[in-house]
Scaffold this active site. Structure first.
Site, PDB file in Angstrom:
ATOM      1  N   HIS A   1     -48.286  26.483  -9.343  1.00  0.00           N
ATOM      2  CA  HIS A   1     -47.597  25.738  -8.299  1.00  0.00           C
ATOM      3  C   HIS A   1     -46.119  26.134  -8.199  1.00  0.00           C
ATOM      4  O   HIS A   1     -45.357  25.476  -7.488  1.00  0.00           O
ATOM      5  CB  HIS A   1     -47.666  24.228  -8.571  1.00  0.00           C
ATOM      6  CG  HIS A   1     -49.034  23.632  -8.454  1.00  0.00           C
ATOM      7  ND1 HIS A   1     -50.052  23.938  -9.318  1.00  0.00           N
ATOM      8  CD2 HIS A   1     -49.547  22.740  -7.562  1.00  0.00           C
ATOM      9  CE1 HIS A   1     -51.133  23.243  -8.982  1.00  0.00           C
ATOM     10  NE2 HIS A   1     -50.853  22.513  -7.916  1.00  0.00           N
TER      11      HIS A   1
ATOM     12  N   GLN B   1     -51.264  25.933   0.474  1.00  0.00           N
ATOM     13  CA  GLN B   1     -50.745  24.683  -0.066  1.00  0.00           C
ATOM     14  C   GLN B   1     -49.649  24.902  -1.111  1.00  0.00           C
ATOM     15  O   GLN B   1     -48.681  24.153  -1.165  1.00  0.00           O
ATOM     16  CB  GLN B   1     -51.891  23.875  -0.652  1.00  0.00           C
ATOM     17  CG  GLN B   1     -51.626  22.403  -0.731  1.00  0.00           C
ATOM     18  CD  GLN B   1     -52.888  21.617  -1.008  1.00  0.00           C
ATOM     19  OE1 GLN B   1     -53.390  21.637  -2.132  1.00  0.00           O
ATOM     20  NE2 GLN B   1     -53.412  20.938  -0.008  1.00  0.00           N
TER      21      GLN B   1
ATOM     22  N   GLU C   1     -55.353  23.418   4.192  1.00  0.00           N
ATOM     23  CA  GLU C   1     -55.941  22.350   3.398  1.00  0.00           C
ATOM     24  C   GLU C   1     -55.117  21.068   3.531  1.00  0.00           C
ATOM     25  O   GLU C   1     -53.917  21.059   3.216  1.00  0.00           O
ATOM     26  CB  GLU C   1     -56.007  22.790   1.933  1.00  0.00           C
ATOM     27  CG  GLU C   1     -56.881  24.016   1.729  1.00  0.00           C
ATOM     28  CD  GLU C   1     -56.602  24.775   0.447  1.00  0.00           C
ATOM     29  OE1 GLU C   1     -57.219  25.836   0.246  1.00  0.00           O
ATOM     30  OE2 GLU C   1     -55.770  24.304  -0.366  1.00  0.00           O
TER      31      GLU C   1
ATOM     32  N   GLU D   1     -58.719  29.742   0.450  1.00  0.00           N
ATOM     33  CA  GLU D   1     -57.591  30.438   1.061  1.00  0.00           C
ATOM     34  C   GLU D   1     -58.013  31.723   1.761  1.00  0.00           C
ATOM     35  O   GLU D   1     -57.514  32.043   2.854  1.00  0.00           O
ATOM     36  CB  GLU D   1     -56.528  30.729   0.003  1.00  0.00           C
ATOM     37  CG  GLU D   1     -55.731  29.514  -0.436  1.00  0.00           C
ATOM     38  CD  GLU D   1     -56.492  28.598  -1.381  1.00  0.00           C
ATOM     39  OE1 GLU D   1     -56.063  27.444  -1.574  1.00  0.00           O
ATOM     40  OE2 GLU D   1     -57.531  29.038  -1.924  1.00  0.00           O
TER      41      GLU D   1
ATOM     42  N   LEU E   1     -61.262  24.171   0.923  1.00  0.00           N
ATOM     43  CA  LEU E   1     -60.369  24.724  -0.106  1.00  0.00           C
ATOM     44  C   LEU E   1     -60.764  26.181  -0.349  1.00  0.00           C
ATOM     45  O   LEU E   1     -61.435  26.512  -1.332  1.00  0.00           O
ATOM     46  CB  LEU E   1     -60.482  23.916  -1.396  1.00  0.00           C
ATOM     47  CG  LEU E   1     -60.198  22.415  -1.283  1.00  0.00           C
ATOM     48  CD1 LEU E   1     -60.301  21.758  -2.649  1.00  0.00           C
ATOM     49  CD2 LEU E   1     -58.837  22.165  -0.674  1.00  0.00           C
TER      50      LEU E   1
ATOM     51  N   PRO F   1     -55.779  34.441  -3.674  1.00  0.00           N
ATOM     52  CA  PRO F   1     -57.140  34.780  -3.240  1.00  0.00           C
ATOM     53  C   PRO F   1     -57.204  35.346  -1.826  1.00  0.00           C
ATOM     54  O   PRO F   1     -58.187  35.986  -1.455  1.00  0.00           O
ATOM     55  CB  PRO F   1     -57.872  33.433  -3.318  1.00  0.00           C
ATOM     56  CG  PRO F   1     -57.118  32.648  -4.333  1.00  0.00           C
ATOM     57  CD  PRO F   1     -55.687  33.040  -4.136  1.00  0.00           C
TER      58      PRO F   1
END
Length: 322
Positions: free
Chosen positions: A129, A82, A29, A60, A58, A89
């Protein structure tokens, strides 16, 4: 040798390996036109074209599923997830396909696929994140796992992963993407998978760490009035078990540092190996300094979650006093 930030070393590795081997391609991505959210893939699309640096949707699971087909067609795809937790996923593809195809074909089909992703906390990022998911990948048969702690190793381990005939997950400590600089060899540079690195020699206690926890171990060693050995594992699978056992035998005391949650973390595997194979060399119980068994907290309290110099120093003092 040039001095580079860690993320620049990753970029250097990708440029070098794509130039060396026309079968290598990068996909993920925003990796193309934008150069990745951390700019790890800057310049690749301009240099090698849209067919070898591919901006994906987007999705995965779609990224990794596409890479499976590319491997079968003779490519060597490098997938960027990312962020660490964005990879979940794609676990179905990784476990059921990526990790099994060599076994499924009786060894006839190699699977030279790389999944690289930033991991870990300390950057005040939002939810999903900041995870440290290395144990998921280590537990998956057929998949190798590498985690660099220096710019030179970021380049060398990624190059080794790209050249490897088996799938490799490379976790990059995003905390140090642009906070760590170091000398990086020019041109081709390969750090073999499965070889640990002695960061510093010591006689009293051994700190075992990997990735973002290696610089933390160095800070803790500086704060201690003791002779501290630091072992950077570099590769979690295959593990350099010989180096681990040698470091434990040298000092007789071991503290393991990991950012991931404690239960069933990689540090538990290391402690089990030491209990099975180094019991007669140990002079104190093996102690772990880890994250906690909670979802990675929001940034306001992430400092309380992360292993700290103070927690490592306390653990070392306990094993020295045992």
């Amino acid at each position: 040798m040039a001095e580079r930030f860690l993320v620049e070393a990753v970029n250097d590795a990708l440029h070098t390996e794509m130039e060396r081997d026309p079968a290598v391609l990068v996909m993920g991505e925003d990796v193309g036109k934008l150069g990745g959210v951390f700019r790890a893939t800057v310049g690749l699309q301009e240099r090698f074209g849209r067919d070898r640096c591919v901006d994906t949707p987007l999705a995965e699971a779609g990224i990794l599923g596409t890479a499976v087909g590319l491997c079968m067609a003779g490519w060597r795809p490098v997938c960027e997830m990312q962020y660490d937790a964005f990879s979940y996923p794609a676990l179905d593809q990784l476990i059921n396909h990526v990790g099994r195809y060599r076994w499924r074909t009786g060894g006839k089909m190699q699977f030279p696929l790389v999944v690289r992703m930033p991991y870990g906390g300390g950057v005040r990022a939002p939810e999903l994140h900041d995870d440290s998911p290395e144990t998921y990948y280590v537990h998956t048969p057929g998949v190798k796992v590498a985690i660099p702690s220096t710019p030179a190793d970021a380049k060398g381990l990624l190059a080794a992963a790209i050249r490897d005939p088996d799938p490799v997950v490379v976790l990059e400590p995003k905390l140090h993407y642009r906070t760590m600089r170091g000398e990086v060899p020019e041109g081709e540079h390969v750090v073999p998978l499965g070889e640990a690195r002695v960061v510093r020699e010591g006689d009293d206690v051994t700190l075992v760490a990997y990735g973002a926890m290696v610089p933390l171990a160095e800070k803790a060693a500086d704060a201690l009035d003791a002779s501290v050995e630091i072992l950077d594992l570099r590769t979690l699978k295959p593990l350099d078990e010989e180096a681990l056992l040698a470091a434990a035998a040298k000092t007789g005391r071991v503290v393991i540092i990991q950012e991931a949650p404690r239960t069933a973390g990689y540090g538990a595997e290391l402690a089990a190996i030491l209990a099975e194979k180094a019991m007669l060399d140990l002079r104190a119980p093996v102690v772990r300094v880890t994250g906690y068994d909670v979802p990675y907290p929001y940034w306001q309290i992430e400092d309380a979650y992360m292993p700290s110099v103070e927690r490592v120093v306390d653990a070392v003092r306990r094993v020295l006093e045992f």
